[in-house]
Each structure stands twice: as C-alpha cells, then as structure tokens.
Design a protein around this motif. Structure first.
Motif, PDB file in Angstrom:
ATOM      1  N   ALA A   1      19.705 -36.564  -5.537  1.00 46.91           N
ATOM      2  CA  ALA A   1      19.227 -35.905  -4.320  1.00 46.91           C
ATOM      3  C   ALA A   1      17.759 -35.522  -4.445  1.00 46.91           C
ATOM      4  CB  ALA A   1      20.087 -34.691  -4.008  1.00 46.91           C
ATOM      5  N   ALA A   2      17.338 -35.020  -5.601  1.00 40.50           N
ATOM      6  CA  ALA A   2      15.942 -34.615  -5.777  1.00 40.50           C
ATOM      7  C   ALA A   2      14.994 -35.809  -5.696  1.00 40.50           C
ATOM      8  CB  ALA A   2      15.761 -33.878  -7.100  1.00 40.50           C
TER       9      ALA A   2
ATOM     10  N   HIS B   1      11.107 -39.001   0.123  1.00 44.01           N
ATOM     11  CA  HIS B   1      10.873 -38.598   1.516  1.00 44.01           C
ATOM     12  C   HIS B   1       9.508 -37.922   1.640  1.00 44.01           C
ATOM     13  CE1 HIS B   1      11.243 -36.542   5.358  1.00 44.01           C
ATOM     14  NE2 HIS B   1      10.978 -35.419   4.715  1.00 44.01           N
ATOM     15  N   ASP B   2       9.230 -36.994   0.740  1.00 44.81           N
ATOM     16  CA  ASP B   2       7.943 -36.280   0.770  1.00 44.81           C
ATOM     17  C   ASP B   2       6.763 -37.225   0.585  1.00 44.81           C
ATOM     18  OD1 ASP B   2       9.319 -33.896   1.170  1.00 44.81           O
ATOM     19  OD2 ASP B   2       9.132 -33.243  -0.937  1.00 44.81           O
ATOM     20  N   GLU B   3       6.979 -38.326  -0.139  1.00 47.70           N
ATOM     21  CA  GLU B   3       5.927 -39.310  -0.398  1.00 47.70           C
ATOM     22  C   GLU B   3       5.884 -40.412   0.667  1.00 47.70           C
ATOM     23  OE1 GLU B   3       3.588 -39.251  -2.799  1.00 47.70           O
ATOM     24  OE2 GLU B   3       4.351 -37.363  -3.589  1.00 47.70           O
ATOM     25  N   GLY B   4       6.807 -40.355   1.634  1.00 46.27           N
ATOM     26  CA  GLY B   4       6.796 -41.314   2.732  1.00 46.27           C
ATOM     27  C   GLY B   4       7.440 -42.655   2.440  1.00 46.27           C
ATOM     28  N   CYS B   5       8.309 -42.718   1.427  1.00 46.71           N
ATOM     29  CA  CYS B   5       8.925 -44.007   1.100  1.00 46.71           C
ATOM     30  C   CYS B   5      10.423 -43.891   0.829  1.00 46.71           C
ATOM     31  CB  CYS B   5       8.201 -44.661  -0.076  1.00 46.71           C
ATOM     32  SG  CYS B   5       8.201 -43.680  -1.564  1.00 46.71           S
TER      33      CYS B   5
ATOM     34  N   VAL C   1      20.185 -29.723  -1.907  1.00 47.27           N
ATOM     35  CA  VAL C   1      18.828 -30.138  -2.261  1.00 47.27           C
ATOM     36  C   VAL C   1      18.056 -30.657  -1.051  1.00 47.27           C
ATOM     37  CG1 VAL C   1      17.477 -31.722  -3.722  1.00 47.27           C
ATOM     38  CG2 VAL C   1      19.593 -30.711  -4.604  1.00 47.27           C
ATOM     39  N   VAL C   2      18.732 -31.443  -0.216  1.00 45.32           N
ATOM     40  CA  VAL C   2      18.086 -32.119   0.912  1.00 45.32           C
ATOM     41  C   VAL C   2      18.667 -31.587   2.223  1.00 45.32           C
ATOM     42  CG1 VAL C   2      17.537 -34.347   1.948  1.00 45.32           C
ATOM     43  CG2 VAL C   2      17.928 -34.205  -0.520  1.00 45.32           C
ATOM     44  N   PRO C   3      17.841 -31.064   3.111  1.00 42.16           N
ATOM     45  CA  PRO C   3      18.365 -30.605   4.406  1.00 42.16           C
ATOM     46  C   PRO C   3      18.968 -31.760   5.199  1.00 42.16           C
ATOM     47  CG  PRO C   3      16.124 -29.805   4.049  1.00 42.16           C
ATOM     48  CD  PRO C   3      16.412 -30.812   2.968  1.00 42.16           C
ATOM     49  N   LEU C   4      20.016 -31.468   5.965  1.00 36.97           N
ATOM     50  CA  LEU C   4      20.661 -32.484   6.783  1.00 36.97           C
ATOM     51  C   LEU C   4      19.670 -33.135   7.737  1.00 36.97           C
ATOM     52  CD1 LEU C   4      23.206 -34.011   7.625  1.00 36.97           C
ATOM     53  CD2 LEU C   4      23.729 -32.129   9.194  1.00 36.97           C
ATOM     54  N   GLU C   5      18.723 -32.369   8.239  1.00 37.96           N
ATOM     55  CA  GLU C   5      17.718 -32.919   9.158  1.00 37.96           C
ATOM     56  C   GLU C   5      16.909 -34.028   8.496  1.00 37.96           C
ATOM     57  OE1 GLU C   5      17.944 -29.534   8.416  1.00 37.96           O
ATOM     58  OE2 GLU C   5      19.206 -29.129  10.161  1.00 37.96           O
ATOM     59  N   VAL C   6      16.604 -33.854   7.216  1.00 40.96           N
ATOM     60  CA  VAL C   6      15.837 -34.881   6.484  1.00 40.96           C
ATOM     61  C   VAL C   6      16.707 -36.117   6.270  1.00 40.96           C
ATOM     62  CG1 VAL C   6      14.727 -35.424   4.272  1.00 40.96           C
ATOM     63  CG2 VAL C   6      14.285 -33.228   5.399  1.00 40.96           C
ATOM     64  N   LEU C   7      17.957 -35.918   5.870  1.00 37.80           N
ATOM     65  CA  LEU C   7      18.854 -37.056   5.689  1.00 37.80           C
ATOM     66  C   LEU C   7      19.019 -37.817   6.996  1.00 37.80           C
ATOM     67  CD1 LEU C   7      21.562 -35.368   3.465  1.00 37.80           C
ATOM     68  CD2 LEU C   7      19.997 -37.184   2.744  1.00 37.80           C
ATOM     69  N   THR C   8      19.157 -37.086   8.080  1.00 33.70           N
ATOM     70  CA  THR C   8      19.354 -37.712   9.401  1.00 33.70           C
ATOM     71  C   THR C   8      18.155 -38.547   9.821  1.00 33.70           C
ATOM     72  OG1 THR C   8      20.850 -35.918  10.025  1.00 33.70           O
ATOM     73  CG2 THR C   8      19.941 -37.228  11.808  1.00 33.70           C
TER      74      THR C   8
END
Length: 126
Positions: free
Chosen positions: A86-87, A93-97, A113-120
């Motif tokens: 997850a990390a 995600h933070d790096e755009g890839c 670790v990862v918000p659902l909004e980010v996974l979505t």
C-alpha cells in the motif's frame, strides 16, 4: 506460515475478489491481496502493471520485471495484476505514476495507508 489472515474483505466491505493466479500473487501466494500480522508491507493493493509503474518501481529499488526463479517469481510485464504494498502504491500516486487498481480485489487494510478517494482515482474499469 501460520494462517492468521485478516478477514478477506475488499475496500467496500464486500468479499475480496482474486487479484491474479497467473502470475500467482499475494503475500500468502493464494491469488488474493489477503493480509495478516506477518505481512509487514501490507501487500493489499491489487494493481494492474504498466510499463511506467514497473520502470518507476525498479528506479526506487524494487525490480518487479526480472524473473527470480529461486523465489518462484516469474517477473512482471505490463497488464499483469499484482498485490502491491500500500505504501509503494501511495508513493507512486504521489509521483504521478500509479498503476490502475482493481478495487474489489484490493483488501480493506489498504485503507489504513491509502485513502479510498486515491484508490478510486486509479480504478480499473476493465
């Protein structure tokens, strides 16, 4: 390995779908992104590999493309599904890839670790 897995639930609270049997993935190598106390890396995000993510992962020190037969690891190629830490997913995600994500095959523990909004944002519709 003692079977002390957390309940097999996805990020929506439903049954955890399989991520991949070919290549066989998961911390427990059962094809699912199950987790438990032995899984310190939280291998809980079912991700669809892309060339960009695989290159990024190798760059940051985790080569997922080179086969390691001594560990039963065939090496990954774009399109393969794999249970990511997850990390590492959040870092990508933070790096755009970040790769695409199969939400119904992503364990609910990933939400620690990862918000659902980010996974979505990275949901794979296919």
């Amino acid at each position: 390995m003692t079977d002390r897995k957390a309940p097999s639930l996805n990020v929506f609270g439903g049954r955890l779908d399989p991520c991949s049997a070919a290549p066989l993935t998961g911390f427990y190598r059962n094809g699912c992104c199950d987790t438990g106390p032995e899984d310190a890396g939280s291998h809980t995000v079912c991700a669809v590999m892309t060339a960009e993510f695989l290159a990024y992962s190798k760059y940051v020190g985790n080569d997922l493309t080179t086969p390691r037969p001594e560990f039963g690891f065939p090496g990954l190629t774009p399109g393969d599904c794999w249970c990511l830490c997850a990390a590492r997913f959040l870092q990508a995600h933070d790096e755009g890839c970040a790769p695409r994500v199969k939400l119904t095959a992503t364990h609910r523990a990933a939400l620690e670790v990862v918000p659902l909004e980010v996974l979505t944002l990275h949901a794979d519709d296919g």
